[in-house]
Design a protein around this motif. Structure first.
Motif, PDB file in Angstrom:
ATOM      1  N   GLY A   1      -2.509   5.712 -10.874  1.00 56.27           N
ATOM      2  CA  GLY A   1      -1.614   6.854 -10.825  1.00 56.27           C
ATOM      3  C   GLY A   1      -0.345   6.625 -10.031  1.00 56.27           C
ATOM      4  N   GLY A   2       0.178   5.410 -10.047  1.00 58.38           N
ATOM      5  CA  GLY A   2       1.401   5.124  -9.317  1.00 58.38           C
ATOM      6  C   GLY A   2       1.211   4.870  -7.831  1.00 58.38           C
ATOM      7  N   HIS A   3      -0.030   4.879  -7.380  1.00 51.92           N
ATOM      8  CA  HIS A   3      -0.337   4.628  -5.970  1.00 51.92           C
ATOM      9  C   HIS A   3      -1.137   3.342  -5.842  1.00 51.92           C
ATOM     10  CE1 HIS A   3       1.063   8.610  -4.845  1.00 51.92           C
ATOM     11  NE2 HIS A   3       0.348   9.098  -5.841  1.00 51.92           N
ATOM     12  N   THR A   4      -0.879   2.628  -4.790  1.00 50.65           N
ATOM     13  CA  THR A   4      -1.623   1.394  -4.509  1.00 50.65           C
ATOM     14  C   THR A   4      -2.339   1.565  -3.187  1.00 50.65           C
ATOM     15  OG1 THR A   4       0.040   0.112  -5.680  1.00 50.65           O
ATOM     16  CG2 THR A   4      -1.446  -1.101  -4.237  1.00 50.65           C
ATOM     17  N   ARG A   5      -3.645   1.343  -3.217  1.00 54.11           N
ATOM     18  CA  ARG A   5      -4.474   1.521  -2.023  1.00 54.11           C
ATOM     19  C   ARG A   5      -5.461   0.361  -1.899  1.00 54.11           C
ATOM     20  NH1 ARG A   5      -5.525   6.234   0.270  1.00 54.11           N
ATOM     21  NH2 ARG A   5      -5.988   4.801   1.962  1.00 54.11           N
ATOM     22  N   LEU A   6      -5.969   0.178  -0.711  1.00 54.48           N
ATOM     23  CA  LEU A   6      -7.020  -0.800  -0.477  1.00 54.48           C
ATOM     24  C   LEU A   6      -8.257  -0.349  -1.251  1.00 54.48           C
ATOM     25  CD1 LEU A   6      -7.509  -3.365   1.187  1.00 54.48           C
ATOM     26  CD2 LEU A   6      -8.255  -1.919   3.067  1.00 54.48           C
ATOM     27  N   ALA A   7      -8.817  -1.242  -2.039  1.00 54.73           N
ATOM     28  CA  ALA A   7      -9.988  -0.917  -2.862  1.00 54.73           C
ATOM     29  C   ALA A   7     -11.228  -0.767  -1.991  1.00 54.73           C
ATOM     30  CB  ALA A   7     -10.202  -2.019  -3.897  1.00 54.73           C
ATOM     31  N   PRO A   8     -12.249  -0.085  -2.504  1.00 56.11           N
ATOM     32  CA  PRO A   8     -13.511   0.011  -1.754  1.00 56.11           C
ATOM     33  C   PRO A   8     -14.055  -1.380  -1.416  1.00 56.11           C
ATOM     34  CG  PRO A   8     -13.518   1.543  -3.586  1.00 56.11           C
ATOM     35  CD  PRO A   8     -12.295   0.668  -3.750  1.00 56.11           C
ATOM     36  N   PHE A   9     -14.712  -1.480  -0.289  1.00 54.97           N
ATOM     37  CA  PHE A   9     -15.247  -2.755   0.188  1.00 54.97           C
ATOM     38  C   PHE A   9     -16.570  -3.085  -0.502  1.00 54.97           C
ATOM     39  CE2 PHE A   9     -13.075  -1.095   4.152  1.00 54.97           C
ATOM     40  CZ  PHE A   9     -11.905  -1.776   3.910  1.00 54.97           C
ATOM     41  N   TYR A  10     -16.860  -4.367  -0.587  1.00 51.78           N
ATOM     42  CA  TYR A  10     -18.119  -4.831  -1.157  1.00 51.78           C
ATOM     43  C   TYR A  10     -18.518  -6.132  -0.469  1.00 51.78           C
ATOM     44  CZ  TYR A  10     -15.176  -8.076  -3.792  1.00 51.78           C
ATOM     45  OH  TYR A  10     -14.290  -9.062  -4.133  1.00 51.78           O
ATOM     46  N   ASP A  11     -19.694  -6.630  -0.800  1.00 54.30           N
ATOM     47  CA  ASP A  11     -20.216  -7.878  -0.232  1.00 54.30           C
ATOM     48  C   ASP A  11     -20.320  -7.782   1.287  1.00 54.30           C
ATOM     49  OD1 ASP A  11     -21.336 -10.369  -0.486  1.00 54.30           O
ATOM     50  OD2 ASP A  11     -19.435 -11.446  -0.609  1.00 54.30           O
ATOM     51  N   LEU A  12     -20.856  -6.659   1.766  1.00 53.46           N
ATOM     52  CA  LEU A  12     -21.015  -6.411   3.196  1.00 53.46           C
ATOM     53  C   LEU A  12     -22.477  -6.642   3.562  1.00 53.46           C
ATOM     54  CD1 LEU A  12     -18.898  -3.127   3.278  1.00 53.46           C
ATOM     55  CD2 LEU A  12     -18.179  -5.393   4.042  1.00 53.46           C
ATOM     56  N   VAL A  13     -22.784  -7.853   4.003  1.00 57.04           N
ATOM     57  CA  VAL A  13     -24.168  -8.241   4.268  1.00 57.04           C
ATOM     58  C   VAL A  13     -24.275  -8.992   5.592  1.00 57.04           C
ATOM     59  CG1 VAL A  13     -24.784  -8.373   1.821  1.00 57.04           C
ATOM     60  CG2 VAL A  13     -23.901 -10.388   2.965  1.00 57.04           C
TER      61      VAL A  13
ATOM     62  N   SER B   1      -9.145  -6.265  -1.952  1.00 62.05           N
ATOM     63  CA  SER B   1      -8.195  -6.145  -3.049  1.00 62.05           C
ATOM     64  C   SER B   1      -7.518  -4.787  -2.995  1.00 62.05           C
ATOM     65  CB  SER B   1      -8.893  -6.354  -4.397  1.00 62.05           C
ATOM     66  OG  SER B   1      -9.949  -5.436  -4.557  1.00 62.05           O
ATOM     67  N   LEU B   2      -6.443  -4.687  -3.745  1.00 61.80           N
ATOM     68  CA  LEU B   2      -5.702  -3.441  -3.864  1.00 61.80           C
ATOM     69  C   LEU B   2      -6.032  -2.800  -5.199  1.00 61.80           C
ATOM     70  CD1 LEU B   2      -2.242  -4.595  -2.471  1.00 61.80           C
ATOM     71  CD2 LEU B   2      -3.933  -3.160  -1.325  1.00 61.80           C
TER      72      LEU B   2
ATOM     73  N   SER C   1       0.828  -1.199   0.000  1.00 62.97           N
ATOM     74  CA  SER C   1       0.000   0.000   0.000  1.00 62.97           C
ATOM     75  C   SER C   1       0.868   1.257   0.000  1.00 62.97           C
ATOM     76  CB  SER C   1      -0.889   0.006   1.247  1.00 62.97           C
ATOM     77  OG  SER C   1      -1.546   1.252   1.371  1.00 62.97           O
ATOM     78  N   SER C   2       0.375   2.288  -0.681  1.00 56.70           N
ATOM     79  CA  SER C   2       1.046   3.586  -0.662  1.00 56.70           C
ATOM     80  C   SER C   2       0.822   4.296   0.666  1.00 56.70           C
ATOM     81  CB  SER C   2       0.531   4.467  -1.806  1.00 56.70           C
ATOM     82  OG  SER C   2       0.807   3.864  -3.048  1.00 56.70           O
ATOM     83  N   LYS C   3      -0.214   3.912   1.377  1.00 56.00           N
ATOM     84  CA  LYS C   3      -0.534   4.481   2.694  1.00 56.00           C
ATOM     85  C   LYS C   3      -0.845   3.326   3.646  1.00 56.00           C
ATOM     86  CE  LYS C   3      -1.942   8.966   1.103  1.00 56.00           C
ATOM     87  NZ  LYS C   3      -2.834  10.079   1.308  1.00 56.00           N
ATOM     88  N   PRO C   4       0.167   2.598   4.076  1.00 50.44           N
ATOM     89  CA  PRO C   4      -0.060   1.376   4.855  1.00 50.44           C
ATOM     90  C   PRO C   4      -0.786   1.590   6.181  1.00 50.44           C
ATOM     91  CG  PRO C   4       2.277   1.922   4.769  1.00 50.44           C
ATOM     92  CD  PRO C   4       1.586   2.844   3.829  1.00 50.44           C
ATOM     93  N   ALA C   5      -0.492   2.656   6.893  1.00 51.52           N
ATOM     94  CA  ALA C   5      -1.164   2.873   8.185  1.00 51.52           C
ATOM     95  C   ALA C   5      -2.655   3.109   7.984  1.00 51.52           C
ATOM     96  CB  ALA C   5      -0.525   4.043   8.929  1.00 51.52           C
ATOM     97  N   LEU C   6      -3.004   3.922   7.000  1.00 51.14           N
ATOM     98  CA  LEU C   6      -4.417   4.202   6.723  1.00 51.14           C
ATOM     99  C   LEU C   6      -5.143   2.947   6.239  1.00 51.14           C
ATOM    100  CD1 LEU C   6      -6.682   6.265   6.612  1.00 51.14           C
ATOM    101  CD2 LEU C   6      -5.907   6.890   4.321  1.00 51.14           C
ATOM    102  N   ASP C   7      -4.499   2.198   5.359  1.00 52.09           N
ATOM    103  CA  ASP C   7      -5.146   0.986   4.856  1.00 52.09           C
ATOM    104  C   ASP C   7      -5.241  -0.098   5.929  1.00 52.09           C
ATOM    105  OD1 ASP C   7      -5.835   1.977   2.384  1.00 52.09           O
ATOM    106  OD2 ASP C   7      -4.077   1.188   1.355  1.00 52.09           O
TER     107      ASP C   7
END
Length: 154
Positions: free
Chosen positions: A40-52, A35-36, A4-10
Protein backbone atom coordinates in the motif's frame (compact mmCIF):
# COMPACT_ATOMS: atom_id res chain seq x y z
CA UNK A 1 16.07 2.13 8.00
CA UNK A 2 16.30 4.76 5.29
CA UNK A 3 13.71 2.88 3.19
CA UNK A 4 11.19 2.40 5.99
CA UNK A 5 7.99 4.44 6.12
CA UNK A 6 8.42 4.52 9.91
CA UNK A 7 12.19 4.48 10.48
CA UNK A 8 12.17 5.19 14.22
CA UNK A 9 9.69 2.40 14.94
CA UNK A 10 11.48 -0.07 12.69
CA UNK A 11 14.86 0.83 14.23
CA UNK A 12 13.39 0.03 17.64
CA UNK A 13 12.02 -3.26 16.28
CA UNK A 14 15.46 -4.16 14.92
CA UNK A 15 16.99 -3.47 18.33
CA UNK A 16 14.33 -5.69 19.90
CA UNK A 17 15.21 -8.39 17.35
CA UNK A 18 18.90 -8.20 18.30
CA UNK A 19 18.14 -8.26 22.04
CA UNK A 20 15.75 -11.18 21.65
CA UNK A 21 18.30 -13.21 19.72
CA UNK A 22 20.97 -12.58 22.36
CA UNK A 23 18.50 -13.33 25.16
CA UNK A 24 17.49 -16.70 23.70
CA UNK A 25 20.94 -17.72 22.44
CA UNK A 26 20.22 -17.63 18.71
CA UNK A 27 23.66 -17.68 17.11
CA UNK A 28 22.07 -18.17 13.68
CA UNK A 29 20.40 -14.75 13.64
CA UNK A 30 21.64 -13.44 10.31
CA UNK A 31 20.71 -10.13 8.73
CA UNK A 32 19.43 -12.19 5.80
CA UNK A 33 16.55 -13.12 8.12
CA UNK A 34 15.43 -9.49 8.08
CA UNK A 35 13.46 -8.02 5.23
CA UNK A 36 11.25 -5.11 4.29
CA UNK A 37 7.62 -5.51 3.37
CA UNK A 38 6.17 -3.07 0.83
CA UNK A 39 2.37 -2.80 0.88
CA UNK A 40 0.00 0.00 0.00
CA UNK A 41 2.80 2.45 -0.70
CA UNK A 42 4.40 1.87 2.71
CA UNK A 43 7.60 0.03 3.46
CA UNK A 44 8.04 -1.57 6.86
CA UNK A 45 10.23 -4.13 8.56
CA UNK A 46 8.64 -7.53 7.91
CA UNK A 47 7.62 -9.86 10.74
CA UNK A 48 10.54 -11.76 12.25
CA UNK A 49 11.15 -15.47 11.78
CA UNK A 50 13.78 -18.13 12.52
CA UNK A 51 13.90 -17.13 16.20
CA UNK A 52 15.33 -20.19 17.94
CA UNK A 53 17.75 -21.13 20.68
CA UNK A 54 20.73 -22.61 18.86
CA UNK A 55 23.15 -22.77 21.79
CA UNK A 56 21.72 -26.14 22.83
CA UNK A 57 23.23 -27.68 19.68
CA UNK A 58 26.92 -28.34 20.29
CA UNK A 59 27.84 -28.55 16.60
CA UNK A 60 26.56 -25.04 15.78
CA UNK A 61 28.51 -21.80 16.04
CA UNK A 62 29.27 -20.34 19.45
CA UNK A 63 29.32 -16.79 18.07
CA UNK A 64 26.44 -14.59 17.01
CA UNK A 65 26.06 -13.92 13.30
CA UNK A 66 26.11 -10.21 14.19
CA UNK A 67 28.10 -8.09 16.61
CA UNK A 68 26.94 -6.06 19.57
CA UNK A 69 29.30 -3.12 19.85
CA UNK A 70 32.06 -5.09 18.15
CA UNK A 71 31.57 -8.33 20.13
CA UNK A 72 29.99 -11.56 18.82
CA UNK A 73 30.85 -13.94 21.67
CA UNK A 74 27.80 -14.20 23.95
CA UNK A 75 29.74 -14.58 27.19
CA UNK A 76 31.73 -11.46 26.40
CA UNK A 77 28.90 -9.03 25.60
CA UNK A 78 28.83 -6.47 28.39
CA UNK A 79 26.89 -3.30 29.03
CA UNK A 80 29.60 -1.25 27.34
CA UNK A 81 29.10 -3.23 24.10
CA UNK A 82 25.38 -2.49 24.13
CA UNK A 83 26.15 1.17 24.84
CA UNK A 84 28.60 1.22 21.94
CA UNK A 85 25.93 -0.29 19.67
CA UNK A 86 23.49 2.41 20.76
CA UNK A 87 25.99 5.12 19.83
CA UNK A 88 26.72 3.42 16.49
CA UNK A 89 23.00 3.37 15.70
CA UNK A 90 22.36 6.90 16.98
CA UNK A 91 20.02 5.90 19.80
CA UNK A 92 20.30 6.77 23.46
CA UNK A 93 22.03 4.05 25.49
CA UNK A 94 19.23 4.32 28.07
CA UNK A 95 16.68 3.41 25.38
CA UNK A 96 18.63 0.26 24.55
CA UNK A 97 18.90 -0.60 28.28
CA UNK A 98 15.14 -0.23 28.58
CA UNK A 99 14.59 -2.43 25.53
CA UNK A 100 16.95 -5.09 26.95
CA UNK A 101 15.15 -5.21 30.28
CA UNK A 102 11.70 -5.17 28.65
CA UNK A 103 12.47 -8.01 26.24
CA UNK A 104 14.09 -10.12 28.96
CA UNK A 105 11.22 -9.59 31.39
CA UNK A 106 8.73 -10.54 28.68
CA UNK A 107 10.71 -13.70 27.90
CA UNK A 108 10.91 -14.62 31.58
CA UNK A 109 7.15 -14.09 31.95
CA UNK A 110 6.16 -16.09 28.84
CA UNK A 111 8.74 -18.89 28.92
CA UNK A 112 6.93 -21.05 31.52
CA UNK A 113 3.68 -20.76 29.51
CA UNK A 114 5.35 -21.67 26.22
CA UNK A 115 7.32 -24.55 27.76
CA UNK A 116 4.16 -25.82 29.46
CA UNK A 117 2.18 -25.70 26.21
CA UNK A 118 4.95 -27.61 24.42
CA UNK A 119 5.21 -30.17 27.21
CA UNK A 120 1.46 -30.82 26.90
CA UNK A 121 1.93 -31.76 23.23
CA UNK A 122 5.06 -33.92 23.52
CA UNK A 123 5.07 -37.52 24.72
CA UNK A 124 8.61 -38.71 23.95
CA UNK A 125 11.13 -38.41 26.81
CA UNK A 126 13.72 -37.01 24.39
CA UNK A 127 11.34 -34.24 23.34
CA UNK A 128 10.50 -33.40 26.94
CA UNK A 129 14.20 -33.31 27.79
CA UNK A 130 14.84 -30.95 24.85
CA UNK A 131 12.09 -28.60 26.02
CA UNK A 132 13.67 -28.51 29.47
CA UNK A 133 17.14 -27.98 28.00
CA UNK A 134 16.01 -25.11 25.75
CA UNK A 135 14.04 -23.46 28.58
CA UNK A 136 17.04 -23.68 30.92
CA UNK A 137 19.37 -22.25 28.26
CA UNK A 138 17.00 -19.37 27.53
CA UNK A 139 16.77 -18.63 31.28
CA UNK A 140 20.58 -18.63 31.46
CA UNK A 141 21.01 -16.34 28.45
CA UNK A 142 18.25 -13.99 29.53
CA UNK A 143 19.68 -13.83 33.05
CA UNK A 144 23.07 -12.93 31.61
CA UNK A 145 21.59 -10.05 29.60
CA UNK A 146 19.64 -8.77 32.63
CA UNK A 147 22.66 -8.99 34.95
CA UNK A 148 24.82 -7.06 32.51
CA UNK A 149 22.08 -4.51 31.96
CA UNK A 150 21.78 -3.87 35.69
CA UNK A 151 25.57 -3.51 35.87
CA UNK A 152 25.52 -1.00 33.02
CA UNK A 153 22.86 1.10 34.78
CA UNK A 154 24.67 1.28 38.12
Amino acid sequence: MQHSSKPALDKKRMLEWAVFNVAVGNMDSHAKNLSLLATGGHTRLAPFYDLVCTTVYEHLSRRFAFKIGGESRPGWIMGRHWDRLAVELAVKPQLLRTIRLDICLRIERELPKVAGALRAQVTHPEGLAMIDLVAAEIRRCTGQVVARTAWACS
